[in-house]
Scaffold this motif. Structure first.
Motif, mmCIF file in Angstrom:
data_model
loop_
_atom_site.group_PDB
_atom_site.id
_atom_site.type_symbol
_atom_site.label_atom_id
_atom_site.label_comp_id
_atom_site.label_asym_id
_atom_site.label_seq_id
_atom_site.Cartn_x
_atom_site.Cartn_y
_atom_site.Cartn_z
ATOM 1 N N VAL A 218 3.203 -3.502 -3.405
ATOM 2 C CA VAL A 218 2.759 -2.273 -2.739
ATOM 3 C C VAL A 218 1.643 -1.688 -3.588
ATOM 4 O O VAL A 218 1.883 -1.081 -4.640
ATOM 5 C CB VAL A 218 3.917 -1.259 -2.587
ATOM 6 C CG1 VAL A 218 3.436 -0.023 -1.833
ATOM 7 C CG2 VAL A 218 5.107 -1.905 -1.880
ATOM 8 N N GLY A 249 -1.724 0.516 1.862
ATOM 9 C CA GLY A 249 -0.669 0.034 2.744
ATOM 10 C C GLY A 249 -0.591 0.729 4.074
ATOM 11 O O GLY A 249 -0.072 0.158 5.057
ATOM 12 N N SER A 250 -1.124 1.955 4.174
ATOM 13 C CA SER A 250 -1.038 2.692 5.441
ATOM 14 C C SER A 250 -1.923 2.088 6.520
ATOM 15 O O SER A 250 -1.796 2.441 7.695
ATOM 16 C CB SER A 250 -1.419 4.156 5.216
ATOM 17 O OG SER A 250 -2.770 4.261 4.798
ATOM 18 N N GLN A 252 -1.898 -1.122 7.246
ATOM 19 C CA GLN A 252 -1.196 -2.248 7.852
ATOM 20 C C GLN A 252 -0.648 -1.854 9.223
ATOM 21 O O GLN A 252 -0.188 -0.721 9.428
ATOM 22 C CB GLN A 252 -0.061 -2.713 6.939
ATOM 23 C CG GLN A 252 -0.565 -3.248 5.605
ATOM 24 C CD GLN A 252 0.571 -3.706 4.707
ATOM 25 O OE1 GLN A 252 1.718 -3.843 5.161
ATOM 26 N NE2 GLN A 252 0.257 -3.921 3.431
ATOM 27 N N ASP A 254 1.998 -2.514 10.897
ATOM 28 C CA ASP A 254 3.385 -2.079 11.017
ATOM 29 C C ASP A 254 3.656 -0.752 10.331
ATOM 30 O O ASP A 254 4.748 -0.191 10.428
ATOM 31 C CB ASP A 254 4.326 -3.147 10.452
ATOM 32 C CG ASP A 254 4.032 -3.429 8.984
ATOM 33 O OD1 ASP A 254 2.914 -3.084 8.528
ATOM 34 O OD2 ASP A 254 4.902 -3.995 8.298
ATOM 35 N N GLN A 255 2.621 -0.218 9.607
ATOM 36 C CA GLN A 255 2.812 1.038 8.900
ATOM 37 C C GLN A 255 2.071 2.212 9.545
ATOM 38 O O GLN A 255 2.326 3.372 9.193
ATOM 39 C CB GLN A 255 2.308 0.890 7.457
ATOM 40 C CG GLN A 255 3.045 -0.146 6.636
ATOM 41 C CD GLN A 255 4.436 0.317 6.241
ATOM 42 O OE1 GLN A 255 4.664 1.495 5.951
ATOM 43 N NE2 GLN A 255 5.384 -0.606 6.274
ATOM 44 N N LYS A 258 4.213 5.015 11.170
ATOM 45 C CA LYS A 258 5.097 5.717 10.245
ATOM 46 C C LYS A 258 4.311 6.585 9.261
ATOM 47 O O LYS A 258 4.825 7.595 8.777
ATOM 48 C CB LYS A 258 5.942 4.719 9.450
ATOM 49 C CG LYS A 258 6.786 3.790 10.303
ATOM 50 C CD LYS A 258 7.503 2.767 9.426
ATOM 51 C CE LYS A 258 8.236 1.734 10.266
ATOM 52 N NZ LYS A 258 8.891 0.699 9.421
ATOM 53 N N ARG A 259 3.081 6.176 8.949
ATOM 54 C CA ARG A 259 2.315 6.846 7.877
ATOM 55 C C ARG A 259 0.964 7.332 8.413
ATOM 56 O O ARG A 259 -0.064 7.216 7.764
ATOM 57 C CB ARG A 259 2.111 5.877 6.709
ATOM 58 C CG ARG A 259 3.427 5.300 6.192
ATOM 59 C CD ARG A 259 3.214 4.131 5.260
ATOM 60 N NE ARG A 259 2.582 4.521 4.006
ATOM 61 C CZ ARG A 259 2.310 3.671 3.007
ATOM 62 N NH1 ARG A 259 2.650 2.384 3.157
ATOM 63 N NH2 ARG A 259 1.747 4.087 1.916
ATOM 64 N N ASN A 263 -2.424 7.913 6.218
ATOM 65 C CA ASN A 263 -3.595 7.106 6.536
ATOM 66 C C ASN A 263 -4.791 7.970 6.892
ATOM 67 O O ASN A 263 -5.932 7.650 6.547
ATOM 68 C CB ASN A 263 -3.265 6.153 7.687
ATOM 69 C CG ASN A 263 -4.456 5.292 8.083
ATOM 70 O OD1 ASN A 263 -5.114 5.544 9.087
ATOM 71 N ND2 ASN A 263 -4.767 4.289 7.256
ATOM 72 N N ASN A 323 3.912 10.522 0.122
ATOM 73 C CA ASN A 323 3.647 9.560 -0.956
ATOM 74 C C ASN A 323 2.914 10.273 -2.100
ATOM 75 O O ASN A 323 1.752 10.655 -1.986
ATOM 76 C CB ASN A 323 2.804 8.397 -0.425
ATOM 77 C CG ASN A 323 2.746 7.242 -1.411
ATOM 78 O OD1 ASN A 323 2.594 7.428 -2.609
ATOM 79 N ND2 ASN A 323 2.861 6.022 -0.880
#
Length: 701
Positions: A218, A249-250, A252, A254-255, A258-259, A263, A323
């Motif tokens: 991560v 990672g935000s 991606q 699949d993220q 959620k984020r 992002n 985060n």
């Protein structure tokens, strides 16, 4: 040399505790016995030849008693090998010669016109030289871009090119003076990796992080991710920072749902970075940032951009971001863009990086070398150097406007090539530097510093067999001592190799050194003659127009032919006689030998059944025939004298030759008479033939 490198003890007293800066060159000679004597002499280029002699051994010893080692002294550039140095040396000749030619043509103009146009010529010269200093090309980038590749470069940077471009930025490129700080930003982006050898750098941190990237699960949770991005942002490497932000990672798939808030903050910072105003005419293709040529336009965009950063920094969305690493990392980057001194000091690794960050985020309107120097001193205090790099001393000397320090630095760190060519940059726009470097100095023997450094570089070129031929370009630009050293250089070249000799003569022709060329050809002629290459010797003596030597050779040749006047002897010397021509006329000289050659050719015609007229004329119409040749000449004419069709000679001509034979009989009684190599019956055969011819001639009359 180290104290114990050449034997059991020091040859020269030397203490390792001394504070003096001494270069130590260890010698690995492999001699078992102690060293008794050392001989030093110069070798090729900047090398020293060390001859080591061991102590004599009383017992039978089959080991080596001596060793010769070549030591390459300091002063060269460890980044560039000898072959590349020669390529640079040859490549820089044309730009240097062209610039000197332009200087001579423009010097006739008024002083104002000279300085108005001169910097453009020096800039072109600088670009030509800079193109030679390009480092080794690296492997081309792959067709499919690696998303994890952060740092890319097309060539290996060198300190030599970095130093040259730094001087070009400050001394020559007048068009870029308004955005000088931005030029420094670009310079650091190209050459920051060079400082990794002495201290930590942002480039080094990026490379280390890139190498570890494949092992990070991560990325946004790794503190180094945010640290290296803040560091890269502090020196204006916007493309790298935005590329690294997009690794968050935000992004991606699949993220994203959620984020979304996280992002959005990352993307907002990325957009602000990509829209950063830059006070410069243009940026490289594909580089981020908005460029502005005028200060009013830049100021307006700068204030708007900073207000957007401040607005984002005060946004309530930060509280909603879960985060912590992302929140703190992004806000730290915002502080970097707002010019927070503490954040900039933390993000940079050494003073030059901090110096550049001040131009980007605190003082973008900095102008004037004095203010830039004061800022450099402040950055040095904030970021004390942990090591001394060869480029830092040069940069401080440039910012301090101390030409003597700059000359000393480039001489110490980069050698005579750099000084000889860089002085043109230092004097391109400064009358003070022009006076300092071009004024004649009593302590230098009446020459200027420019001439001194050109002479030093020419000496380096002259000491190597592969570069001596370009030394005249630099020697002829030195008005005081250059021509004298050029004469010494030309006289020192070997004359035994024809190609080298022709090159030497061509150099003399180019610089109108006719007297040197004549002397060199004379030396070559004598050398070839003494070593048995008679034809080559005569040729070069003729080219030098050395009539004295040619006359002595002609006399020697005449004596040699006269001792043994046979067909074999004449064939041996015929080519040389032909080469000498009839110009050389010592007493008794070669004029007769040329006529004798014509006579032998006439005899060949007679033996082939052709007319005897040519042979008869060659025999009788040569009153200068030396006495030693009378008998051989008549012996060669026996077939003519016995010609059956008609008598060869008239009565008077036959009586003349009989009288000559009588004189010859008397001359043979003298002590110094040279007896020709003829058969014993030769004289009798000649008398019989003449008597027969006389009788036939009387009958015909």
């Amino acid at each position: 040399m180290s104290p114990d490198a050449v034997g059991n003890g020091a040859l020269i007293p030397f203490s390792g505790e001394t504070n003096d800066s001494l270069a130590v060159y260890p010698l690995h000679h492999g001699l078992a016995r102690p060293i008794s004597r050392v001989a030093l002499s110069w070798s090729r280029g900047n090398s020293l030849r060390v001859s080591l002699f061991a102590e004599p051994s009383g017992s039978f010893d089959t080991g080596d008693g001596a060793k010769v080692i070549e030591v390459k002294l300091g002063g060269g550039d460890p980044e560039i090998d000898d072959a590349d140095w020669r390529r640079i040396a040859y490549g820089s000749v044309a730009p240097f010669a062209l610039l000197q030619s332009r200087r001579n043509s423009l010097s006739a103009l008024s002083k104002s016109s000279y300085h108005l146009d001169w910097w453009e010529h020096v800039l072109q010269y600088s670009k030509d030289i800079s193109s030679l200093l390009t480092g080794p090309k690296l492997a081309p980038n792959p067709i499919i871009e690696d998303p994890n590749e952060i740092v890319t470069k097309n060539e290996e940077p060198t300190c030599l090119k970095a130093a040259w471009e730094l001087m070009e930025i400050f001394y020559v490129d007048k068009q870029s003076q308004a955005w000088l700080p931005e030029k420094l930003v670009d310079w650091l982006a190209d050459y920051d990796s060079l400082f990794t050898s002495t201290q930590e750098t942002i480039h080094g941190k990026l490379v280390d992080f890139q190498n570890d990237l494949v092992n990070i699960q991560v990325i946004e949770d790794d503190p180094r991710y945010w640290e290296v991005m803040s560091s890269a942002l502090s020196v204006g490497w916007l493309d790298i920072v935005v590329k690294m932000l997009r690794l968050h990672g935000s992004y991606q798939i699949d993220q994203l749902s959620k984020r979304e808030l996280e992002n959005g903050l990352v993307e907002a910072v990325a957009v602000l970075i990509s829209k950063m105003p830059r006070l410069r005419p243009e940026s490289a293709a594909g580089n981020l940032g908005e460029c502005f040529k005028s200060k009013p336009d830049f100021t307006k965009a700068w204030e708007k951009w900073r207000s957007q950063i401040t607005k984002l920094d005060c946004s309530p969305y930060w509280i909603q971001c879960d985060n912590q690493q992302t929140r703190e990392g992004l806000r730290n980057m915002l502080q970097v863009m707002l010019g927070n001194t503490e954040n900039l000091c933390t993000a940079s690794c050494y003073w030059i990086e901090l110096y550049v960050s001040h131009f980007l985020y605190i003082r973008p309107f900095t102008t004037g070398i004095e203010s830039m120097y004061n800022l450099a001193q402040k950055c040095i205090q904030l970021k004390t150097p942990t090591g001394t790099h060869r480029l830092t001393g040069l940069m401080i000397g440039i910012l301090a406007e101390n030409t003597e320090v700059v000359i000393a630095e480039i001489s110490r760190e980069f050698g005579p090539w750099m000084v000889a060519h860089a002085v043109e940059l230092l004097t391109s726009g400064s009358e003070e530097a022009e006076i300092l470097l071009h004024d004649e100095r009593y302590n230098l023997g009446g020459i200027s510093m420019v001439e001194l450094h050109r002479l030093a570089y020419a000496q380096v070129l002259s000491s190597h067999a592969l570069t001596w031929q370009i030394a005249p370009i630099y020697l002829t630009s030195c008005m005081k001592q250059g021509m004298g050293l050029l004469e010494n250089l030309l006289y020192r070249q070997s004359v035994q190799h024809n190609n080298l000799l022709l090159k030497n003569i061509e150099i003399c022709r180019l610089y109108e050194l006719d007297h040197i060329s004549s002397n060199i050809m004379k030396v070559a002629g004598v050398y070839h003659w003494k070593h048995g290459r008679k034809g080559a010797g005569v040729f070069w003596l003729q080219q030098s127009q050395d009539t004295n030597c040619l006359d002595r050779i002609a006399q020697q040749l005449f004596d040699s032919v006269g001792k043994s006047i046979s067909d074999e002897s004449f064939k041996q010397w015929e080519g040389l006689i032909e080469l000498l021509g009839s110009e050389s006329k010592p007493a008794g000289g070669l004029e007769f030998l040329h006529k004798y050659r014509d006579f032998k050719k006439s005899l060949q015609m007679v033996y082939s059944g052709k007319s005897t007229d040519a042979a008869r004329q060659a025999l009788m119409k040569n009153p200068s025939t030396p006495q030693r040749f009378w008998l051989p000449l008549l012996f060669d004419s026996l077939k003519l004298l016995n010609w059956k069709d008609s008598p060869l000679l008239s009565v008077s001509e036959t009586n003349l030759l009989l009288n000559k034979l009588q004189e010859l009989s008397l001359a043979r009684q003298r002590p110094h008479f040279t007896e020709p190599n003829l058969p014993p019956q030769a004289l009798s055969s000649i008398r019989l033939a003449l008597a027969t011819n006389l009788g036939r001639a009387i009958l015909d009359e």
